[in-house]
Scaffold this motif. Structure first.
Motif, PDB file in Angstrom:
ATOM      1  N   ILE A 159     -34.365 -21.866  -0.239  1.00 11.70           N
ATOM      2  CA  ILE A 159     -33.722 -20.443  -0.456  1.00 11.70           C
ATOM      3  C   ILE A 159     -33.569 -19.829   0.811  1.00 11.70           C
ATOM      4  CG2 ILE A 159     -33.522 -18.476  -1.608  1.00 11.70           C
ATOM      5  CD1 ILE A 159     -33.380 -20.817  -3.533  1.00 11.70           C
ATOM      6  N   SER A 160     -32.310 -19.346   1.083  1.00 16.12           N
ATOM      7  CA  SER A 160     -32.043 -18.706   2.238  1.00 16.12           C
ATOM      8  C   SER A 160     -32.927 -17.503   2.324  1.00 16.12           C
ATOM      9  CB  SER A 160     -30.718 -18.285   2.520  1.00 16.12           C
ATOM     10  OG  SER A 160     -30.396 -17.208   1.323  1.00 16.12           O
ATOM     11  N   ALA A 161     -33.242 -17.081   3.543  1.00 19.27           N
ATOM     12  CA  ALA A 161     -34.078 -16.021   3.895  1.00 19.27           C
ATOM     13  C   ALA A 161     -33.273 -14.575   3.599  1.00 19.27           C
ATOM     14  CB  ALA A 161     -34.210 -15.843   5.606  1.00 19.27           C
ATOM     15  N   GLU A 162     -32.143 -14.480   3.466  1.00 18.50           N
ATOM     16  CA  GLU A 162     -31.466 -13.547   3.148  1.00 18.50           C
ATOM     17  C   GLU A 162     -31.517 -13.113   1.597  1.00 18.50           C
ATOM     18  OE1 GLU A 162     -29.370 -14.722   6.493  1.00 18.50           O
ATOM     19  OE2 GLU A 162     -30.236 -15.886   4.876  1.00 18.50           O
ATOM     20  N   ARG A 163     -31.437 -14.449   0.766  1.00 20.57           N
ATOM     21  CA  ARG A 163     -31.874 -14.242  -0.671  1.00 20.57           C
ATOM     22  C   ARG A 163     -33.172 -13.881  -1.017  1.00 20.57           C
ATOM     23  NH1 ARG A 163     -27.828 -16.536  -3.834  1.00 20.57           N
ATOM     24  NH2 ARG A 163     -28.648 -15.110  -5.378  1.00 20.57           N
ATOM     25  N   VAL A 164     -34.068 -14.286  -0.280  1.00 23.43           N
ATOM     26  CA  VAL A 164     -35.559 -13.952  -0.614  1.00 23.43           C
ATOM     27  C   VAL A 164     -35.724 -12.622  -0.240  1.00 23.43           C
ATOM     28  CG1 VAL A 164     -38.115 -14.323   0.286  1.00 23.43           C
ATOM     29  CG2 VAL A 164     -36.415 -16.232  -0.273  1.00 23.43           C
ATOM     30  N   ARG A 165     -35.219 -12.000   0.870  1.00 24.09           N
ATOM     31  CA  ARG A 165     -35.200 -10.569   1.452  1.00 24.09           C
ATOM     32  C   ARG A 165     -34.639  -9.750   0.116  1.00 24.09           C
ATOM     33  NH1 ARG A 165     -30.742  -9.762   5.106  1.00 24.09           N
ATOM     34  NH2 ARG A 165     -29.776  -9.738   3.049  1.00 24.09           N
ATOM     35  N   ASP A 166     -33.725 -10.046  -0.329  1.00 27.92           N
ATOM     36  CA  ASP A 166     -32.922  -9.165  -1.257  1.00 27.92           C
ATOM     37  C   ASP A 166     -33.614  -8.701  -2.296  1.00 27.92           C
ATOM     38  OD1 ASP A 166     -30.887  -8.858   0.392  1.00 27.92           O
ATOM     39  OD2 ASP A 166     -29.486 -10.178  -0.865  1.00 27.92           O
ATOM     40  N   GLU A 167     -34.588 -10.253  -3.027  1.00 34.05           N
ATOM     41  CA  GLU A 167     -35.300 -10.129  -4.228  1.00 34.05           C
ATOM     42  C   GLU A 167     -36.596  -9.167  -3.840  1.00 34.05           C
ATOM     43  OE1 GLU A 167     -34.835 -11.099  -7.225  1.00 34.05           O
ATOM     44  OE2 GLU A 167     -32.906 -11.487  -6.744  1.00 34.05           O
ATOM     45  N   LEU A 168     -36.953  -9.343  -2.509  1.00 34.48           N
ATOM     46  CA  LEU A 168     -38.189  -8.802  -2.098  1.00 34.48           C
ATOM     47  C   LEU A 168     -37.957  -7.335  -2.027  1.00 34.48           C
ATOM     48  CD1 LEU A 168     -41.084  -9.171  -0.997  1.00 34.48           C
ATOM     49  CD2 LEU A 168     -40.244  -9.546   1.274  1.00 34.48           C
ATOM     50  N   VAL A 169     -36.882  -6.804  -1.398  1.00 34.54           N
ATOM     51  CA  VAL A 169     -36.546  -5.410  -1.520  1.00 34.54           C
ATOM     52  C   VAL A 169     -36.554  -4.873  -2.745  1.00 34.54           C
ATOM     53  CG1 VAL A 169     -34.624  -3.827  -1.005  1.00 34.54           C
ATOM     54  CG2 VAL A 169     -35.374  -5.618   0.770  1.00 34.54           C
ATOM     55  N   LYS A 170     -35.674  -5.552  -3.737  1.00 33.41           N
ATOM     56  CA  LYS A 170     -35.696  -4.910  -5.294  1.00 33.41           C
ATOM     57  C   LYS A 170     -37.352  -4.813  -5.820  1.00 33.41           C
ATOM     58  CE  LYS A 170     -31.242  -6.968  -5.910  1.00 33.41           C
ATOM     59  NZ  LYS A 170     -30.347  -7.831  -6.683  1.00 33.41           N
ATOM     60  N   LEU A 171     -38.086  -5.835  -5.449  1.00 35.13           N
ATOM     61  CA  LEU A 171     -39.497  -5.760  -5.924  1.00 35.13           C
ATOM     62  C   LEU A 171     -40.080  -4.742  -5.317  1.00 35.13           C
ATOM     63  CD1 LEU A 171     -41.854  -8.908  -6.056  1.00 35.13           C
ATOM     64  CD2 LEU A 171     -42.776  -6.696  -5.437  1.00 35.13           C
ATOM     65  N   VAL A 172     -40.054  -4.558  -4.052  1.00 32.95           N
ATOM     66  CA  VAL A 172     -40.758  -3.270  -3.449  1.00 32.95           C
ATOM     67  C   VAL A 172     -40.330  -1.893  -3.865  1.00 32.95           C
ATOM     68  CG1 VAL A 172     -41.380  -2.255  -1.319  1.00 32.95           C
ATOM     69  CG2 VAL A 172     -41.489  -4.719  -1.418  1.00 32.95           C
ATOM     70  N   CYS A 173     -39.139  -2.094  -4.143  1.00 30.07           N
ATOM     71  CA  CYS A 173     -38.476  -0.569  -4.689  1.00 30.07           C
ATOM     72  C   CYS A 173     -38.629  -0.419  -6.015  1.00 30.07           C
ATOM     73  CB  CYS A 173     -37.191  -0.462  -4.182  1.00 30.07           C
ATOM     74  SG  CYS A 173     -36.940  -0.260  -2.509  1.00 30.07           S
ATOM     75  N   ALA A 174     -39.181  -1.219  -6.794  1.00 28.37           N
ATOM     76  CA  ALA A 174     -39.331  -1.117  -8.173  1.00 28.37           C
ATOM     77  C   ALA A 174     -40.345  -0.151  -8.761  1.00 28.37           C
ATOM     78  CB  ALA A 174     -39.760  -2.617  -8.897  1.00 28.37           C
ATOM     79  N   PRO A 175     -40.288   0.043  -9.977  1.00 30.02           N
ATOM     80  CA  PRO A 175     -41.666   1.244 -10.512  1.00 30.02           C
ATOM     81  C   PRO A 175     -42.920   0.645 -10.358  1.00 30.02           C
ATOM     82  CG  PRO A 175     -39.495   1.499 -11.930  1.00 30.02           C
ATOM     83  CD  PRO A 175     -39.359  -0.045 -10.910  1.00 30.02           C
TER      84      PRO A 175
END
Length: 484
Positions: A215-231
């Motif tokens: 998986i591209s680094a950009e796609r992993v990054r986007d999921e990680l950002v959503k995870l970290v910003c989740a409740p």
């Protein structure tokens, strides 16, 4: 926040939530449903909007699936919407906007994947059940037919939603082989929804963790950002560590689970880090109240330098000297690998580098000079540094915690007072570059920068000076420099 135990959902309440949400979005689903039905096509509300309707969450961005091919979809949407776009046409998606509503309609799909890539070969299908079966999790594989409003749930998503569990419509091994990013999405949805993950899904994630490397680094990054910003980010992060995914996408995190020495001379850095993250989240009202990725990621990374700097001392203690500097370097390297922007990398790295600065001033007897330097060094990250420093206190010794809190309260009060008196946020020397050149009788060059830095240090040490005093100090510095 760390002990997330959400009760099962009541199915009657789920039905009420869906009915209320469908009534709210009726202007869209009734009109579009009738339009597609009259043209002989099926139209169904799918994915996140259906799931969130059952959870009582509202959306103005709506996703639909249809039996119509993209050209037919585009013709129908142009009759209804104010604007349309077709950037996703290759994947069967046509988008449009009407008032406050943003709609995307995608033709039923049946996808096949190359095992070495996450990019599918898209084949259009004619079956709603087949379309839903290719989706990541059962709670995202439900649909509502419009305009009739019949719920379609061929894979048991309603039951899984009620029990707050993530399962795949088919075998998780097949799902993750097709699209390894779904493993990151499992962790992200756990963090967003507070859901547990079915043991079969966890087992497949563990066995297939290295598939994430395609998986591209950009796609992993986007999921990680959503995870970290989740409740509930702890849930998602713990799942990444447990399954081994973190070893590939954020290896600094599992590395924090340092082996305890036999005398237990230091606390669990991994657990400490997750607690600091949660405490930083609790303080986000100081930053406007919305999830703040920079603050959260700095909390997550603030101690990543400890494994590399751990030393056991003969007196029985353990040290982590310079873990702030080492950690900042590691943080910048990881964020660069994940393709974060330079501004984000610098902001997080700067906070990691500064997270111990408060403790470097002893018991809190701060001089005005020290306060000015603290503000100058923090720069535009001062408010986030306040949050990180406060969150970094996880001691169970209440007296120590209270003492640290009072000390930081005092520091913030000092910053506020000096800021009001001296405009600390825009702190500059008492003489500008043109004045320096005029006084010293020299033109632009390296010496002007050195003189400017000297006056800035003087400003931080002594506060604002009268122009004649600043000039005298500059001349004395220049004369001493010339003698050297």
């Amino acid at each position: 926040m760390s002990d997330v135990e959400l009760p099962p959902l009541n199915l009657v309440e789920v039905q009420r939530s869906v009915a209320a949400e469908l009534d709210r979005i009726a202007p869209v689903i009734d009109e579009l449903g009738a339009l597609f039905e009259a043209a002989g096509h099926e139209l169904v509300l799918v994915g996140g909007p259906v799931r969130d309707a059952m959870l009582g969450r509202r959306h103005n961005d709506l996703d639909f699936a249809t039996s119509a091919r993209p050209d037919a979809t585009e013709r129908l949407l142009k009759k209804w919407a104010g604007a349309t776009w077709d950037m996703g046409r290759a994947f069967g998606t046509i988008g449009c906007r009407k008032g406050d509503w943003v709609v995307e309609v995608t033709t039923y799909r049946s996808e096949t994947y190359d095992p070495t890539s996450r990019k599918p070969d898209v084949d259009f299908g004619d079956s709603l059940t087949g379309d839903l079966g290719r989706r990541d999790f059962t709670v995202n594989a439900m649909a509502v037919r419009v305009p009739g409003r019949e719920v379609e749930d061929p894979y048991g998503g309603v039951v899984d939603l009620a029990h707050r569990v993530l399962r795949t419509p088919g075998r998780p091994e097949d799902s993750f082989s097709d699209d390894p990013l779904r493993m990151m999405r499992a962790a992200r949805f756990a963090a967003q929804l507070g859901f547990g993950v079915d043991p079969s899904v966890v087992a497949a994630m563990t066995a297939m963790a290295d598939r994430i490397l395609i998986i591209s680094a950009e796609r992993v990054r986007d999921e990680l950002v959503k995870l970290v910003c989740a409740p509930y980010p702890r849930l998602g992060l713990a799942l990444l560590v447990e399954t081994g995914l973190a070893a590939h996408v954020l290896p600094e995190l599992p590395a924090l689970a340092l082996e305890r020495d036999e005398h237990h001379r230091h606390k669990d850095v991994y657990e400490h880090t997750l607690t600091v993250l949660e405490q930083a989240i609790d303080l986000e009202d100081r930053l406007g109240g919305e999830p703040d990725f920079i603050s959260r990621f700095a909390a997550l990374m603030h101690d990543v330098g400890k494994p590399r700097t751990r030393r056991f001392v003969d007196d029985g203690t353990v040290t982590f000297h310079h873990h702030d500097v080492v950690g900042a370097k590691m943080t910048r390297k990881r964020m660069k690998a994940l393709r974060f922007s330079n501004d984000q990398i610098e902001a997080v790295g700067h906070l990691v580098e500064l997270h111990l600065r408060f403790h470097g001033y002893g018991t809190g007897e701060w001089t005005d000079s020290a306060v000015r330097r603290y503000v100058r060094d923090a720069g535009d990250q001062l408010e986030r540094l306040h949050v990180l420093t406060r969150a970094d206190c996880t001691t169970r010794n209440q007296r120590k915690a209270d003492r640290l809190r009072r000390s930081y309260d005092d520091l913030e009060a000092r910053i506020a007072r000096l800021s009001e008196e001296e405009e600390l946020a825009s702190m500059r020397p008492d003489l500008d570059g043109n004045q320096i050149m005029g006084i010293l009788g020299i033109g632009p060059g390296r010496e002007i920068g050195q003189a400017y830095q000297f006056l800035l240090e003087l400003r931080m040490d002594r506060g604002p000076l009268e122009p004649e005093v600043a000039e005298a100090e500059l001349r004395a510095w220049w004369a001493a420099r010339s003698v050297e």
